[in-house]
Design an enzyme around this catalytic site. Structure first.
Site, short mmCIF file in Angstrom:
data_model
loop_
_atom_site.label_atom_id
_atom_site.label_comp_id
_atom_site.label_asym_id
_atom_site.label_seq_id
_atom_site.Cartn_x
_atom_site.Cartn_y
_atom_site.Cartn_z
N ARG A 1 0.81 -1.03 0.11
CA ARG A 1 0.45 -0.56 -0.09
C ARG A 1 0.74 1.18 -0.14
O ARG A 1 -0.01 1.99 0.84
CB ARG A 1 -1.22 -0.02 1.27
CG ARG A 1 -2.10 -1.00 0.96
CD ARG A 1 -3.55 -1.34 1.83
NE ARG A 1 -3.79 -1.85 2.46
CZ ARG A 1 -4.22 -3.26 2.63
NH1 ARG A 1 -3.03 -2.45 3.60
NH2 ARG A 1 -4.73 -4.28 2.33
N LYS B 1 6.44 22.48 -15.73
CA LYS B 1 5.51 21.56 -15.24
C LYS B 1 5.36 21.79 -12.98
O LYS B 1 4.70 20.88 -13.13
CB LYS B 1 6.77 19.79 -15.24
CG LYS B 1 5.80 18.42 -14.76
CD LYS B 1 5.33 17.87 -15.97
CE LYS B 1 3.94 16.81 -15.58
NZ LYS B 1 4.70 15.95 -15.76
N GLU C 1 -4.99 16.59 -12.44
CA GLU C 1 -5.70 16.75 -13.31
C GLU C 1 -7.52 16.20 -13.50
O GLU C 1 -7.72 15.77 -14.32
CB GLU C 1 -5.47 15.53 -14.75
CG GLU C 1 -5.57 15.64 -15.40
CD GLU C 1 -4.54 14.97 -17.37
OE1 GLU C 1 -3.47 14.29 -16.72
OE2 GLU C 1 -5.33 14.36 -17.30
P1 NAD Z 1 12.28 5.01 -22.38
O1 NAD Z 1 12.16 4.92 -20.65
O2 NAD Z 1 11.62 3.84 -22.84
O3 NAD Z 1 13.85 5.04 -22.27
C1 NAD Z 1 14.43 4.91 -23.82
C2 NAD Z 1 15.85 4.51 -24.01
O4 NAD Z 1 16.81 4.95 -23.88
C3 NAD Z 1 15.55 3.16 -23.41
O5 NAD Z 1 15.96 2.51 -24.49
C4 NAD Z 1 17.01 3.65 -22.20
O6 NAD Z 1 17.18 1.71 -21.56
C5 NAD Z 1 17.95 4.09 -22.60
N1 NAD Z 1 18.29 5.33 -22.08
C6 NAD Z 1 18.03 5.72 -20.70
N2 NAD Z 1 18.19 6.86 -20.36
C7 NAD Z 1 20.33 6.66 -21.13
C8 NAD Z 1 21.48 7.15 -20.98
N3 NAD Z 1 21.01 7.80 -20.27
N4 NAD Z 1 21.53 7.24 -22.48
C9 NAD Z 1 21.64 5.86 -23.17
N5 NAD Z 1 20.46 5.46 -23.08
C10 NAD Z 1 19.65 5.87 -22.04
O7 NAD Z 1 11.76 6.57 -22.79
P2 NAD Z 1 11.63 7.45 -22.21
O8 NAD Z 1 10.74 8.57 -23.60
O9 NAD Z 1 11.97 8.13 -21.12
O10 NAD Z 1 9.95 7.67 -21.44
C11 NAD Z 1 8.91 7.09 -22.24
C12 NAD Z 1 8.11 6.73 -21.65
O11 NAD Z 1 7.22 8.06 -20.85
C13 NAD Z 1 6.44 6.70 -22.18
O12 NAD Z 1 6.07 5.11 -21.47
C14 NAD Z 1 5.45 7.72 -21.90
O13 NAD Z 1 4.30 6.90 -21.53
C15 NAD Z 1 5.86 8.29 -20.35
N6 NAD Z 1 5.32 8.97 -19.75
C16 NAD Z 1 5.43 9.34 -18.61
C17 NAD Z 1 4.66 10.63 -17.78
C18 NAD Z 1 4.24 11.00 -16.77
O14 NAD Z 1 3.97 12.14 -16.53
N7 NAD Z 1 4.23 9.74 -16.03
C19 NAD Z 1 4.83 12.10 -18.70
C20 NAD Z 1 5.41 11.56 -20.10
C21 NAD Z 1 5.76 10.28 -20.47
N1 GLY Z 2 2.89 14.09 -19.37
C1 GLY Z 2 1.08 14.66 -18.09
C2 GLY Z 2 0.83 15.05 -17.12
O1 GLY Z 2 1.64 14.43 -16.03
O2 GLY Z 2 0.29 15.18 -16.52
#
Ligand code: NAD
Ligand code: GLY
Length: 359
Positions: free
Chosen positions: A119, A225, A235
Site C-alpha cells: 500500500r 511542469k 488532473e
Molecule cells: P524510455 O524509458 O523507454 O527510455 C528510452 C531509451 O533510452 C531506453 O532504451 C533506455 O534504456 C535508454 N536510456 C535511458 N537513459 C539512457 C542514457 N542516459 N543513455 C543511453 N540510453 C539511455 O523512454 P522515455 O522517452 O524516457 O519515456 C517514455 C515513457 O514515459 C512512456 O512510457 C511514456 O508514457 C512515459 N511518460 C510518462 C509521463 C508521466 O507523467 N508519468 C510523461 C511523459 C511520458
Molecule cells: N505528461 C502529462 C502529465 O504529467 O500530466
C-alpha cells in the site's frame, strides 16, 4: 545546482538539477529507510549501474537490484510483477525506498510499484532520458500500459525527490533526444510564447547538446511542469493542458504497437495535428501552424503520422484515450501559442486533420 520545488497535496519535494548529481544520491535516501531497491534496465545498468550502486552503498543499507527488460513494449503488468517478485522474495518491508534509475518507462513502472507495494513505499526518481527529466519524473503520474490503452493502469503517487544529472544525457541516442525535445517545445506551446521562440532560436544548439542550453531547457520545463502539477495534481482541470498533442500521439503509439514510435515522437507529430485542428476550430494562425511544423521537424521528430488503417481506426484508437468522456473525444487545443482550451471537436474536422497529416 538548480532546485525547483513541487508542492502537491500528495507530497512536496525538490527537483534537483546539476551535472554530476548522481554522485550525491546517497544523501537523498532517508536515514530511516530499511533497504533500497534499485530498479533499472540492462542498458542503463551497463552505462551507470555500477557507479550508482557504489554511491548508494555509502548509505550502508541493504541494496536489492531489480533489472527490467528495456522498452515501452514491456511497460506492462507482467513486468511489474518482476518488481513485486524481487521485493517480496527479499522480504522487504514498508520502510523500503525504491530508486527509479532510467527513462519514463522505468520511472512510470517503479513509481507504480512504489504506490502499491504494501500500500505504498517511498521512491526517488532519477531520470536518465531528456523526456523523463523534463516531464515524466515530475508530477507523480505512474502507470503501465494495457493492450487496450496507454497508461490505463496506474496511480498518482509523488516521489520523495527528483534527482537530475544532466551529464547522463551524453550517452542518449539522438532519436531519444529528439523525442525529449518534443515535450520541451510543448511547454512553450501551452504556456509561454517566449519560451517557444527561445526553442526556435536554439534548436540547433539543443540538438548538438550544448550543456548550457540543455540545462536551461530542463530547468524551464521542470518549472512549467512543477507549476502546473502544484495547482492540479490529479488532473481535475489545468493539468490536462500537458496533454497537448497526446490524444493524437497515443493513437499512433497504440495503433502501431507500443515501442514502434517513441512516445516523444508520437507527441511531436501530435503537436502538429493539434495545431492544425486548432486552426480549424479556433483560428490558430496558419503561420503558427507552419512554425509548429517547422520546429517539430527541426527537433528531428516526424511531422506526418502513419495511416493506421484509415480514419475510422484512428477515431477508435482516440476514443480509447483517458480524456474521452461519454464517448466524446476531448482535445487540448490552442487559440494561440501560449493559450489552451479543452474541447471536443466535430468528427469531420478531426478526420480532415488526420487525412492531411498522415501518409
Ligand atoms: P524510455 O524509458 O523507454 O527510455 C528510452 C531509451 O533510452 C531506453 O532504451 C533506455 O534504456 C535508454 N536510456 C535511458 N537513459 C539512457 C542514457 N542516459 N543513455 C543511453 N540510453 C539511455 O523512454 P522515455 O522517452 O524516457 O519515456 C517514455 C515513457 O514515459 C512512456 O512510457 C511514456 O508514457 C512515459 N511518460 C510518462 C509521463 C508521466 O507523467 N508519468 C510523461 C511523459 C511520458
Ligand atoms: N505528461 C502529462 C502529465 O504529467 O500530466
Amino acid at each position: 545546482m538548480h532546485t525547483v520545488d513541487v508542492a502537491t497535496p500528495g507530497g512536496q519535494y525538490p527537483i534537483r538539477i546539476a551535472p554530476g548529481r548522481l554522485e550525491s544520491l546517497a544523501q537523498t535516501i532517508p536515514s530511516d529507510a530499511s533497504s533500497i531497491v534499485l530498479i533499472t534496465n540492462p542498458a542503463i545498468q551497463s552505462l551507470m549501474g555500477e557507479r550508482v550502486t557504489q554511491v548508494l552503498a555509502q548509505t550502508g543499507k541493504r541494496l536489492v537490484p531489480v533489472l527490467l527488460p528495456d522498452g515501452e513494449a514491456y511497460k506492462t503488468l507482467d513486468t511489474l510483477n518482476l518488481i513485486f517478485d524481487a521485493m517480496l522474495g527479499a522480504q522487504l518491508d514498508r520502510r523500503t525506498v525504491i530508486v527509479a534509475l532510467g527513462g519514463g518507462v522505468i520511472g512510470d513502472m517503479a513509481g507504480f510499484a512504489a504506490a502499491v507495494y504494501q500500500r505504498g513505499v517511498r521512491f526517488v526518481q532519477v531520470p536518465t532520458t531528456l523526456l523523463s527529466q523534463v516531464d515524466s519524473s515530475v508530477g507523480g503520474k505512474t502507470a503501465v500500459n494495457h493492450p487496450l490503452g496507454k497508461n490505463m493502469i496506474g496511480a498518482f503517487y509523488q516521489p520523495l525527490a527528483v534527482e537530475i544529472d544532466t551529464t547522463v544525457l551524453n550517452t542518449l541516442p539522438d532519436r531519444e533526444m529528439s523525442a525529449g525535445l518534443a515535450e520541451v517545445i510543448k511547454y512553450g506551446l501551452i504556456l509561454d510564447p517566449e519560451f517557444f521562440e527561445w526553442c526556435e532560436k536554439n534548436v540547433a544548439g539543443l540538438r548538438a547538446r550544448d550543456p548550457e542550453l540543455l540545462a536551461t531547457a530542463i530547468r524551464r520545463s521542470c518549472e512549467f511542469k512543477a507549476w502546473v502539477v502544484s495547482k492540479d495534481e490529479r488532473e481535475t482541470g489545468l493539468r490536462a493542458i500537458l496533454n497537448l498533442g497526446h490524444t493524437f500521439g497515443h493513437a499512433i503509439e497504440a495503433g502501431l504497437g507500443y515501442g514502434e514510435w517513441l512516445h516523444g515522437e508520437a507527441v511531436g507529430c501530435g503537436l502538429v495535428m493539434a495545431a492544425d485542428l486548432s486552426a480549424e476550430l479556433f483560428g490558430f494562425s496558419q503561420t503558427d501552424v507552419q512554425r509548429v511544423r517547422a520546429l517539430v521537424r527541426a527537433i528531428g521528430c516526424p511531422i506526418l503520422g502513419p495511416r493506421l488503417g484509415g480514419v475510422d481506426h484512428w477515431m477508435q484508437l482516440m476514443r480509447g484515450d483517458k480524456k474521452t468522456e461519454a464517448g466524446e473525444i476531448n482535445f487540448i487545443l490552442m487559440p494561440k501559442i501560449g493559450e489552451t482550451i479543452r474541447r471536443a471537436a466535430p468528427a469531420e474536422l478531426v478526420a480532415q486533420v488526420i487525412l492531411r497529416n498522415t501518409a
